[in-house]
Design an enzyme around this catalytic site. Structure first.
Site, short mmCIF file in Angstrom:
data_model
loop_
_atom_site.label_atom_id
_atom_site.label_comp_id
_atom_site.label_asym_id
_atom_site.label_seq_id
_atom_site.Cartn_x
_atom_site.Cartn_y
_atom_site.Cartn_z
N HIS A 88 32.64 46.45 51.05
CA HIS A 88 33.67 46.73 50.06
C HIS A 88 33.80 45.54 49.12
CE1 HIS A 88 38.16 47.91 49.21
NE2 HIS A 88 37.47 47.68 48.12
N GLU A 130 34.73 44.97 41.84
CA GLU A 130 34.82 43.79 42.71
C GLU A 130 34.55 42.51 41.93
OE1 GLU A 130 35.83 43.70 46.06
OE2 GLU A 130 36.47 45.65 45.31
N HIS A 134 37.73 40.18 42.00
CA HIS A 134 37.54 39.13 42.99
C HIS A 134 36.46 38.11 42.62
CE1 HIS A 134 40.21 41.34 45.65
NE2 HIS A 134 39.48 42.42 45.46
#
Length: 238
Positions: A88, A130, A134
């Site tokens: 993930h 992502e 992040h």
């Protein structure tokens, strides 16, 4: 007349006192909120450790089917090859809280980087998300961030019982954690956690230092699954 004035003065003193207490409480609340936010908030590269999140793909796909969703991620992940645990994300964390969206707009990812990650993160939309949320907080450029994800995933051994799950399995979250600990020497209870939705296992999350060594983290436990048992749907085509 004197008593009336005294009563009025007393009411005024009480009102002013209540206002002062309210203002003081508000300032205390603001101070507490500021204290809870890490002083490095959203500064790229300024964080304490990573969380590697491994999603149980069959649970995700069943949730997609129930919601009747379609689109890039679900089509690729749920209608293609039989995925088990997929990445993930790799998330920079503070000891309390986490940064996100550290560069706006985020540096653009090349198609080559996206294509190179589809074996671990089977959806371009997931990869872009992502990176934006992040990856931009890692202090790394796109290529090095996704290379770090690959190294982190390579450092984790998936327990044998979850590699080719052909039937629905009912598990205790603690047993899943123990299976990962047994398969990965050096991994401890304080460094691994299972999350779940209403009935299914969702993810296994593992804390890693910046140099990708196992490390304990209190934040992980606070977000862990509290159910006694959850199910793991079988791998599609299994």
């Amino acid at each position: 007349m004197f008593d009336f004035r005294l009563q009025s003065f007393s009411r005024l003193v009480i009102s002013l006192t209540l206002v002062s207490l309210t203002l003081a409480a508000g300032l205390t609340s603001l101070a507490g909120g500021a204290k809870a936010q890490d002083k490095r908030q959203n500064a790229p590269g300024e964080f304490d450790y990573y969380v590697l999140s491994l999603s149980w793909s069959p649970s995700f796909c069943e949730e997609v089917a129930e919601r009747g969703r379609s689109g890039g991620r679900s089509n690729i992940q749920c209608e293609g090859r039989p995925y088990s645990f997929v990445v993930h994300g790799l998330w920079p964390q503070y000891e309390s809280g986490f940064p996100e969206y550290c560069q706006r707009p985020s540096p653009r990812l090349s198609r080559n980087i996206v294509s190179s990650m589809l074996d671990l993160m089977p959806a371009p939309g997931l990869i872009f998300n992502e990176w934006d949320k992040h990856g931009t907080c890692s202090g790394l450029d796109g290529r090095n961030y996704f290379e770090t994800i690959r190294k982190a995933r390579a450092a984790i051994k998936i327990p044998a019982e979850y590699l080719d799950l052909s039937e629905t399995k009912t598990v205790a979250p603690g047993d899943v954690e123990e299976a990962f600990i047994k398969a990965n020497p050096g991994l401890s209870n304080g460094a691994v956690s299972v999350t779940c939705n209403r009935t299914r296992l969702s993810e296994v999350r593992i804390c890693l230092s910046k140099d990708l060594q196992f490390r304990a983290c209190e934040e992980l436990e606070r977000r862990s699954c509290r159910r006694d048992q959850v199910t793991m749907p079988p791998i599609r085509g299994g």
